[in-house]
Design an enzyme around this catalytic site. Sequence first.
Site, short mmCIF file in Angstrom:
data_model
loop_
_atom_site.label_atom_id
_atom_site.label_comp_id
_atom_site.label_asym_id
_atom_site.label_seq_id
_atom_site.Cartn_x
_atom_site.Cartn_y
_atom_site.Cartn_z
CG ASP A 160 -3.08 -37.37 7.35
OD1 ASP A 160 -3.06 -37.54 6.12
OD2 ASP A 160 -2.57 -36.40 7.91
NE ARG A 205 -2.69 -26.66 2.08
CZ ARG A 205 -3.54 -27.68 2.12
NH1 ARG A 205 -4.82 -27.48 2.28
NH2 ARG A 205 -3.12 -28.92 2.02
CG HIS A 253 -5.70 -35.30 -3.17
ND1 HIS A 253 -4.95 -35.86 -2.17
CD2 HIS A 253 -5.96 -34.03 -2.75
CE1 HIS A 253 -4.76 -35.00 -1.19
NE2 HIS A 253 -5.38 -33.88 -1.52
CD GLU A 299 -0.68 -28.01 -0.26
OE1 GLU A 299 -1.60 -28.12 -1.11
OE2 GLU A 299 -0.53 -28.79 0.69
CD1 TRP A 336 7.94 -38.12 1.07
CD2 TRP A 336 6.47 -37.39 2.60
NE1 TRP A 336 6.70 -38.64 0.75
CE2 TRP A 336 5.78 -38.20 1.66
CE3 TRP A 336 5.76 -36.82 3.64
CZ2 TRP A 336 4.41 -38.45 1.75
CZ3 TRP A 336 4.39 -37.06 3.73
CH2 TRP A 336 3.74 -37.87 2.78
CG HIS A 395 -3.59 -30.58 5.88
ND1 HIS A 395 -2.92 -31.29 6.85
CD2 HIS A 395 -3.24 -31.13 4.71
CE1 HIS A 395 -2.20 -32.24 6.28
NE2 HIS A 395 -2.37 -32.17 4.98
NE ARG A 408 -2.67 -33.00 -3.91
CZ ARG A 408 -1.98 -33.65 -2.95
NH1 ARG A 408 -1.56 -33.01 -1.89
NH2 ARG A 408 -1.75 -34.94 -3.06
CE1 TYR A 468 2.40 -36.15 -0.45
CE2 TYR A 468 2.00 -34.66 -2.29
CZ TYR A 468 1.65 -35.16 -1.06
OH TYR A 468 0.54 -34.66 -0.42
CD GLU A 522 -5.76 -31.62 1.23
OE1 GLU A 522 -5.38 -31.09 2.30
OE2 GLU A 522 -5.00 -32.31 0.52
CG ASP A 527 1.31 -30.44 -1.53
OD1 ASP A 527 2.33 -29.78 -1.27
OD2 ASP A 527 0.67 -31.09 -0.68
CG HIS A 550 4.58 -32.93 0.31
ND1 HIS A 550 5.19 -33.71 1.25
CD2 HIS A 550 3.26 -32.95 0.62
CE1 HIS A 550 4.29 -34.20 2.08
NE2 HIS A 550 3.11 -33.75 1.72
CG ASN A 580 -0.32 -39.85 8.73
OD1 ASN A 580 -0.44 -41.01 9.10
ND2 ASN A 580 -0.35 -39.50 7.45
CD GLU A 591 0.47 -30.32 4.13
OE1 GLU A 591 -0.38 -30.04 3.27
OE2 GLU A 591 1.11 -31.38 4.13
#
Length: 397
Positions: free
Chosen positions: A311, A278, A122, A231, A397, A307, A147, A159, A334, A205, A207, A37, A257
Amino acid sequence: MRIVDAAVVVTSPGRNFVTLQLRTDAGLTGLGDATLNGRELAVAAYLSEHVVPLLIGTDAHAIEHTWQSLYRGAYWRRGPVTMAAIAAVDVALWDIKAQVAGLPLYQLLGGASRDRVATYGHASGRDLPELFDSIRARLAEGYPAVRVQTGVPGLQRVYAVAQPDADTVLPVVEDWDSAAYLRHLPGVFESVRNEFGPDLPLLHDVHHRLSPQQAARLGRDLEPYDLFWLEDVTPAEDQSALRLVRQHTTVPLAIGEVFNTVFDYQTLITERLIDFVRSPVTHFGGITAVKKLLDLAAVYGIRSGLHGPADISPVGMAAAVHLDLAVHNFGIQEFTGHPPAAAEVFRGGYTFRDGHLHPGEAPGLGVTLDLDAAAAYPYRRAYLPVNRLHDGSVHDW
Ligand code: KDG
Ligand code: MG
């Protein structure tokens, strides 16, 4: 059986996907996902410029040998671009081998260990009413686990909650404040538990945004709400960070991930610092590598949670579902689905019913690629968002 042709197909039916299609002298074709991605063309070039010339004329059955040749033979090992390219070759070769056997791929991985593959979806919302609606929507779709991501007071774009602007090309800028997030999140989970009861498996998550000390505090604060997992609490490249987190909380931890090889997990698995791995098939060197990872994880009682955002292409998702069905230490998969136009380009691969996936019984991976449909959706440059603190400095991010 020799590989005689290879095509790298870049297409954008709602989002960018990179697919490798290998063809053999027996007339069989195999597909592999090489989508990275926001850096898609780097993998496409790595494949077409550097890998495809090495593959033509090689034995299509020699999966392990080809994997080792591409990994060890390049000298420059690891990294998401290299490992996504190797993954695409690996999955395409497994697809071909299973077609030759006349069996769905999961049969070559040991056969089914379960009837179907449980997923999580999600849910997100800027505030509680929006979040509750989103959770109800996932439950209505049949997801057995959800999630939960939330807006944070004082932050404009967070996010998984902020919607991307239409037609943005440059990265969307999101904002972040760890202190505000740490104050807000436990109350959100308390409200979600009060509304949806104790039984619904909930995930969250982070992130990669917290320091080890902050992550330890968050894990402890969330313990009353019995998460299925928390996560990516800290930046993933710092394996030792999770030692501190683990000392202070019993919340189940998931990570990986953005990992590319088993070495990224060496400390985490052997010191039992995590509960779920993941890594997707797509960014980790394919089925060959993820199967080995899961076998190592099994020794330490660690389960899978591969994961599976949009994407990961339908080809990469199909590979995951075959593995999920076969391995004993499956945890959860997921699954968010793909933009509707993707179904014009990629057909088959798996069914999604009552929140569960199944790869089906077609020989091989079970996915077909429509090259004409793919050509109708040309590549469009796209970036992942970036994260800024209040003073403008960049945060993970
Ligand atoms: O490309 C980045 C996404 O795959 C990632 O942000 C999604 O964190 C993610 C998840 O858990 O699905
Ligand atoms: Mg994630």
